[in-house]
Design an enzyme around this catalytic site. Structure first.
Site, short mmCIF file in Angstrom:
data_model
loop_
_atom_site.label_atom_id
_atom_site.label_comp_id
_atom_site.label_asym_id
_atom_site.label_seq_id
_atom_site.Cartn_x
_atom_site.Cartn_y
_atom_site.Cartn_z
N ASN A 1 -39.36 79.05 -36.40
CA ASN A 1 -38.51 80.01 -35.69
C ASN A 1 -37.68 80.70 -36.75
OD1 ASN A 1 -35.43 79.71 -33.79
ND2 ASN A 1 -36.76 81.46 -34.01
N GLY A 2 -37.80 82.01 -36.82
CA GLY A 2 -37.01 82.73 -37.81
C GLY A 2 -37.80 83.86 -38.42
N TYR B 1 -27.31 86.07 -25.70
CA TYR B 1 -28.48 86.34 -24.87
C TYR B 1 -29.56 85.28 -24.91
CZ TYR B 1 -33.02 88.50 -23.66
OH TYR B 1 -34.26 88.76 -23.14
N CYS C 1 -38.27 82.46 -31.40
CA CYS C 1 -39.33 81.54 -30.99
C CYS C 1 -38.70 80.22 -30.57
CB CYS C 1 -40.28 81.25 -32.14
SG CYS C 1 -41.20 82.70 -32.68
N THR D 1 -28.88 86.71 -17.53
CA THR D 1 -28.01 86.12 -18.54
C THR D 1 -26.53 86.40 -18.29
OG1 THR D 1 -29.81 86.42 -20.08
CG2 THR D 1 -27.68 85.92 -21.04
N ASP E 1 -23.41 93.44 -18.27
CA ASP E 1 -24.65 92.96 -18.89
C ASP E 1 -24.27 92.17 -20.15
OD1 ASP E 1 -27.31 92.48 -19.26
OD2 ASP E 1 -27.92 94.58 -19.25
N ASP E 2 -25.23 91.35 -20.61
CA ASP E 2 -24.90 90.58 -21.82
C ASP E 2 -24.89 91.48 -23.05
OD1 ASP E 2 -27.81 90.32 -23.04
OD2 ASP E 2 -27.95 89.82 -20.94
O1 LIG Z 1 -30.85 97.58 -23.74
P1 LIG Z 1 -32.16 96.98 -23.47
O2 LIG Z 1 -33.16 97.30 -24.55
O3 LIG Z 1 -32.68 97.30 -22.15
O4 LIG Z 1 -32.02 95.40 -23.57
C1 LIG Z 1 -30.96 94.66 -23.04
C2 LIG Z 1 -31.34 93.93 -21.79
O5 LIG Z 1 -32.41 93.00 -22.03
C3 LIG Z 1 -32.09 91.72 -21.51
O6 LIG Z 1 -32.61 91.55 -20.23
P2 LIG Z 1 -33.81 90.51 -19.90
O7 LIG Z 1 -34.53 90.98 -18.70
O8 LIG Z 1 -34.65 90.31 -21.10
O9 LIG Z 1 -33.12 89.13 -19.73
P3 LIG Z 1 -32.29 88.23 -18.72
O10 LIG Z 1 -32.87 88.32 -17.33
O11 LIG Z 1 -32.47 86.90 -19.32
O12 LIG Z 1 -30.87 88.68 -18.76
C4 LIG Z 1 -30.59 91.70 -21.52
O13 LIG Z 1 -30.07 90.81 -20.58
C5 LIG Z 1 -30.20 93.13 -21.22
O14 LIG Z 1 -30.14 93.35 -19.84
N1 LIG Z 2 -39.22 84.93 -33.37
C1 LIG Z 2 -39.58 84.10 -34.31
O1 LIG Z 2 -38.94 83.14 -34.63
C2 LIG Z 2 -40.88 84.51 -34.99
C3 LIG Z 2 -41.42 83.57 -36.04
C4 LIG Z 2 -42.33 84.31 -37.02
N2 LIG Z 2 -41.56 85.18 -37.87
C5 LIG Z 2 -43.40 85.08 -36.27
O2 LIG Z 2 -43.32 86.29 -36.19
O3 LIG Z 2 -44.29 84.48 -35.72
#
Ligand SMILES: O=P(O)(O)OC[C@H]1O[C@H](OP(=O)(O)OP(=O)(O)O)[C@H](O)[C@@H]1O
Ligand SMILES: NC(=O)CC[C@H](N)C(=O)O
Length: 611
Positions: free
Chosen positions: A107-108, A265, A2, A313, A375-376
């Site tokens: 966040n968390g 990421y 978050c 990313t 990919d990231d």
């Molecule tokens: O293995 P998966 O479950 O498919 O997830 C991994 C992918 O998800 C993200 O993309 P995303 O479109 O969220 O983000 P980005 O455009 O910020 O890189 C990340 O960059 C990978 O490409």
């Molecule tokens: N991604 C988060 O930080 C989520 C905060 C909180 N655990 C929720 O689910 O709303």
């Protein structure tokens, strides 16, 4: 994951805290796309809130609703759920009216939520109205504040309440909180897993200093807060109106282990987290990955014609991979800028559709070539499988898929809802099997020591001892984790999936597009207890008054106008309420049991005839 924001202006007559929070939320939108919210506090200690499901532009009606949020201080939140559900009622910030009027943005993820829920029910006697762990945290804090027994608290009382709260909560958190008419509070877990930074600037009127807290430094810098510092693990800061910030170590620092996935990421590249520049860390990841690629491909490397990123990313890292390998770099996929992050979309179906809608291969860049994709990370493999297929459809001969992160083998438990272990493509699978599953000629992963080194080498602390939270890559988490935690997590996630199916059935009925199966499903309903066990629909448990209140869409003592955008005043007494009051009835909470009955949601909408 978050995004959290908090702002306090030096001038208590300022009415523009919400304008600034709104701007900052756009800068952190990548951290949560499911819900957004702002709560402000104006003269007289009155709170105003607007929150609900959707991205910031939708929730605030492209900014039109910001004018309904007066005040000199406030909190903002962007949600990507990790606990509870994605119901409107779990949008943050959360509010309790007792004691004093407190709001919280979190966040968390707390990993001892069931224990906290039980404690709040049986010992503290506080009503919890949702499945959110953040609501639990707020209530633990409020309960500790209440222990002072005073009509008005001071900073010392708040620090003391936090100290007690830290002994009860386990997990990862970075939180901003606001006490009506008093000021802001920021605090971070004892390991510093989740990020938070405080920034300051001279106020416009020249009368003092304005402060902002945020998950990422990019929000501060873009809003004109040029000086900033990270809140330390276990540290809290209180900024009372008209006063300087006061810092306190409310819990001994147990380490300094930021979540490494922020660098891989989550965070924007133009952010600095805990002194480590995210973009630089991704460059390092690229150079280090290139070394592994050389080792793993050996002579086959000569066959690689081109290095391509999977936008967005991995772009930084892919450039460095290409440079280190001495291969041409080429953007073969065009990213549709109107499709947002696919990984944090709430369902597998949406994610799969999202990949095709988001990325389009340019045939000329692939035809007859051996491509090395960067990919990231590879999480479920949804993206990679589709991408490899798209590359082949566009004419690629060989497709090598590489990842800047090591294989993700374990669940994330501190605020990034990666997936259940069983959904992770690398869970109990070696690279060869993964390559086969995603249709690639080979899959090459970064090693964990290289990833750590890529980030640690940039740390302003001693790089040799800089640690990170890396549980997703090895199963060793920084906090102790109860033996049955993962079993419970899997069960809850399984049930959450079922609930999503139920919710789509309910929506289909509400919108008049349901098929027979969905109508039957919505009519039958599903009931789940806190451990995620399905209770037969015929179960005739009497959930008591609390349930009745929520079925009517108005939890006891809640403030809110029932449309996801509400203004609410602080209250100085009475039972606590979480102020979501948005008519979302599918999560009904008695103390030991949650009954979720889709048919009752439907009756709210006068649609029981369909059932
Ligand atoms: O293995 P998966 O479950 O498919 O997830 C991994 C992918 O998800 C993200 O993309 P995303 O479109 O969220 O983000 P980005 O455009 O910020 O890189 C990340 O960059 C990978 O490409
Ligand atoms: N991604 C988060 O930080 C989520 C905060 C909180 N655990 C929720 O689910 O709303």
């Amino acid at each position: 994951m978050c995004g959290i924001i908090a702002v306090i202006h030096a001038d208590p007559r300022s009415q523009s805290a919400a304008v600034e929070i709104h701007d900052a939320l756009y800068l952190l939108q990548h951290r949560g796309q499911d819900a957004a919210g702002i709560v402000t506090c104006a003269a007289g200690g009155r709170f105003y809130q607007c929150k609900g499901n959707g991205m910031a532009s939708r929730v605030f009606n492209d900014g039109a609703r910001v004018s309904e949020l007066p005040g000199f201080m406030g909190l903002g939140h962007l949600r990507y759920p990790t606990a509870g559900s994605s119901a409107n009622s779990e949008a943050q910030p959360f509010y309790v009216n007792s004691p004093y009027g407190v709001c919280l943005a979190h966040n968390g993820n707390l990993i001892n939520a069931p224990e906290l829920r039980k404690y709040l029910d049986q010992d503290a006697h506080r009503h919890i109205n949702t499945e959110s762990d953040s609501e639990l945290m707020l209530n633990v804090f409020a309960n500790e504040l209440n222990e002072t027994g005073k009509a008005r608290v001071n900073a010392e009382d708040c620090f003391a309440a936090l100290e007690r709260m830290y002994t009860q909560c386990v997990g990862g958190w970075a939180c901003t909180a606001m006490l009506a008419g008093f000021g802001l509070i920021g605090f971070r877990d004892p390991y510093g897993i989740r990020p938070m930074v405080l920034g300051w600037r001279p106020s416009e009127s020249g009368s003092g200093t304005d402060y902002m807290m945020a998950s990422e430094s990019v929000a501060l810098v873009q809003c004109g807060y040029r000086e900033f510092k990270d809140i330390l693990p276990g540290q809290a800061v209180i900024i009372e109106k008209g006063k300087e910030p006061v810092f306190r170590q409310v819990h001994p620092q147990k380490g300094y282990s930021p979540d490494i996935f922020e660098y891989v990421y989550f965070a924007r590249p133009d952010t600095i987290i805990d002194g480590i520049d995210v973009d630089e860390s991704r460059r390092n990841m690229g150079f280090k990955l290139a070394e592994t690629i050389k080792r793993q491909l050996g002579p086959a490397l000569a066959e690689v014609d081109v290095v391509m990123p999977i936008p967005e990313t991995s772009i930084t890292s892919a450039l460095c991979v290409a440079e280190a390998l001495g291969k041409p770099y080429c953007q073969g996929f065009v990213k549709n800028r109107y499709i947002f992050r696919t990984f944090i979309m709430p369902s597998q179906k949406l994610r799969q559709k999202g990949v095709r809608a988001k990325l389009n291969p340019m045939r000329k860049k692939f035809e007859g070539k051996n491509v090395l994709l960067v990919d990231d990370s590879i999480v479920r493999g949804t993206t990679s499988r589709e991408i490899v297929l798209m590359a082949r459809e566009a004419g690629a001969k060989k497709v090598y898929f590489t990842s800047c992160a090591p294989p993700i083998t374990n669940a994330h438990i501190y605020g990034i809802d990666l997936a259940s272990s069983s959904e992770l493509i690398a869970h109990h699978r070696e690279s060869a099997a993964i390559a086969e599953l995603i249709g690639a000629d080979d899959v090459i992963y970064q090693t964990l020591p290289d990833l750590i080194e890529a980030c640690a080498s940039l740390s302003p602390r001693d790089p040799a001892t800089q640690q990170f939270e890396v549980g997703v890559f090895c199963g060793k988490y920084v906090t102790p984790v109860a033996d049955d935690y993962f079993e419970r997590l899997e069960r809850i996630r399984g049930e959450a999936k079922k609930m999503k199916v139920m919710e789509s059935a309910r929506d289909a009925v509400i919108h008049g597009v349901a098929d027979q199966k969905q109508i039957r499903m919505a009519a039958k309903g599903v009931e789940v207890d806190h451990d995620g066990n399905v209770i037969p629909a015929s179960d005739d448990t009497n959930p008591g008054n609390a349930e009745q209140n929520v079925v009517n869409g108005v939890g006891a003592q809640q403030s809110g106008n029932g449309n996801g955008c509400s203004s609410c005043s602080s209250s100085n007494g009475g039972a606590s309420g979480n102020g979501n009051g948005n008519g979302e009835s599918s999560r009904r909470s008695s103390t030991e049991m949650v009954r979720r009955t889709a048919s009752q949601d439907i009756s709210l909408h006068n649609l029981n005839d369909h059932a």
